[in-house]
Design an enzyme around this catalytic site. Sequence first.
Site, PDB file in Angstrom:
ATOM      1  CD  GLN A 332      27.268 -11.599  16.568  1.00 45.43           C
ATOM      2  OE1 GLN A 332      26.803 -12.632  17.051  1.00 45.43           O
ATOM      3  NE2 GLN A 332      28.421 -11.106  16.947  1.00 45.43           N
ATOM      4  CB  THR A 500      21.610 -15.403  22.414  1.00 43.17           C
ATOM      5  OG1 THR A 500      20.859 -16.562  22.062  1.00 43.17           O
ATOM      6  CG2 THR A 500      20.806 -14.632  23.459  1.00 43.17           C
ATOM      7  CG  HIS A 501      25.975 -12.920  20.290  1.00 46.06           C
ATOM      8  ND1 HIS A 501      26.897 -13.617  19.554  1.00 46.06           N
ATOM      9  CD2 HIS A 501      25.898 -13.558  21.479  1.00 46.06           C
ATOM     10  CE1 HIS A 501      27.360 -14.628  20.267  1.00 46.06           C
ATOM     11  NE2 HIS A 501      26.764 -14.618  21.448  1.00 46.06           N
ATOM     12  CG  ASN A 502      19.303  -9.846  20.504  1.00 42.03           C
ATOM     13  OD1 ASN A 502      18.770  -9.819  19.412  1.00 42.03           O
ATOM     14  ND2 ASN A 502      19.266 -10.913  21.284  1.00 42.03           N
TER      15      ASN A 502
END
Length: 572
Positions: A332, A500-502
């Site tokens: 992101q 933490t947006h994988n």
Amino acid sequence: MAKKLPKVDVVIVGVGWGGGIIASELTKQGLNVVGLERGKERKTEDYFMVHDELRYALRYELMQDLSKETITFRSKTSVRALPMRSYGSFLLGTGLGGAGVHWNGHTFRFLPYDFEIRSKTVERYGEKKIPADMTIQDWGITYDQLEPYFDKFERMAGISGEENPLAGKRSKPYPTPPMKKMPSMKMFEEAAKKKNWHPYMLPSANLSEAYTNPDGISRAACQYCGFCERFGCEYGAKADPVVTVIPVAQKTGKFEIRTHSQVRRILHTGNKATGVLYTDVTTGEEIEQPADIVVLTSYVFNNTRLLLLSKLGRPYDPNTGKGVIGKNYAYQVIRGGATGFFEDREFNYYAGAGALGIVLDDFNGDNFDHKDLKFIHGASISHTMTGQRPIQTNPVPQGTPSWGKDFKAASLKYINRTLSVGAQGASMPFRHHFLDLDPTYKDVFGDPLIRITFDFEEQDRQLAAFTAERCGELLQEMGASKVEVNGKLGPYDIVPYQSTHNTGGVIMGASPDTSAVNNYLQMWDAENVFVVGASAFGHNSGYNPTGTMGALSYRCAEGILKYHKSGGGMVV
Ligand SMILES: Cc1cc2nc3c(=O)[nH]c(=O)nc-3n(C[C@H](O)[C@H](O)[C@H](O)COP(=O)(O)OP(=O)(O)OC[C@H]3O[C@@H](n4cnc5c(N)ncnc54)[C@H](O)[C@@H]3O)c2cc1C
Ligand code: SF4
């Protein structure tokens, strides 16, 4: 020789949001389910009266132990990847409830544009708008098809929110009203309206009022305690798997949870899984759990890693673009925001909640014209109040010395006089961004770590510069005395925390040639393996992922039930 246990209907690998939803939906229909979770048991009582920033936010009490298992990272294939030995760019959950225990609770639905991104981009701007190595593709499902599952997730979690005029159509309003609008959020709202933009209250899993969900689970309202992100909720107000779906599954008597159980391989004969092999990390014993159906719910990295370690599915090859496991890793773009300093106004920043904020989507998805812009998609723009944590929060204007008397004076002055407006930018997949097994570094069991190959692209730099300008304009309109626009995006750096947006690695789609799972998250190459999580996303949107990931989990549960009932075959 591994100990072999009796066969069960379904084995789930990891018990976070994905695992919890699958377990509750399947056990309600009578299936026997075993949930294997590598971390420990967790309960609400663990957090009574422990608002300890050092322990949870800085020393990562609830996160995966990186000395035992981590990821490796490199920016491009010509350099050697190195392991992430301490936390930085993103955090990884572990234990019962996974990252769902210490998440914030921002609960969005991806836009209709997201699910048909390639078709809609080509339709409006032509093929040429998409760079040759940008591997965006449609997801094999539309927003309208997914809408009932979004609704299911939101009702289960009790999401508090209000209509967003620029999002997909909703079949029902949110189950609870929006959270409280703080004074600075009213300022954001007024400023945005003056610019003819469309602000709305952030959809929140923090609960604006007491709520009983359709499963009969009752939870208390949020106390705006401000120790939410990176913490468990001591009131049970924040929706997490431990206080919602897991107890529903347990009540059926058909869900057995085994904590401290690290799954190491999916066992299979040809393309049919027969169960999983795991290690009891308290004794070192190896155990085989046979099952008719295997569901991977172990987050993006381990979903991909377990398939590669188990030699199941076709590994992605960035040179040929062929293969699917590890494809389309995306992240992101968070560096497109602005900070405003207010000389003549103070704010009470100590009350807050993980998902307390106000947002606008005028520059998200394809809600604006990209004809003359050098990027596609966009970002949600928001102002949030998550609580001023004393150690980590210390805003000072640029040029302030970073130590000493002047730093102290500026810190004291600005601690309550600073507001930020942030942008959460979408991340597009590129042919050379992918996940594979690291040839050098191994975990504590001797298994190769997952390796990330990723860097920011020109698309991301253009997007960050564009959204930072919009954030700055908003802060000016809100009356800030000084605005700092932070739109310069350098190379991707794994050290500072970002998001933490994988996403990606086991993506969904309409064809086995270009995707790993179908739109019920069933593997094209192994019909009794379902892979749940943001690993299914073909790209990452301008929102937090869990609302969409939760909706897909409900859809997957339906697919598993169909598969179980029909006794085999593809459900699509
Ligand atoms: C600080 C923070 C804030 C966040 N805030 C938001 C937010 O506001 N909104 C939002 O949408 N998202 C947010 N997220 C992301 C959100 O938490 C995740 O999208 C979501 O929790 C993912 O759920 P999951 O079930 O896919 O994975 P996880 O929650 O990671 O669960 C996977 C589970 O699998 C287990 N596991 C992994 N490998 C194995 C193995 N080999 N064997 C056995 N078990 C295994 C793990 O221990 C874990 O418990 C946040 C994340 C963090 C860290
Ligand atoms: S802010 Fe609200 S939801 Fe978050 S931990 Fe505190 S009480 Fe719970």
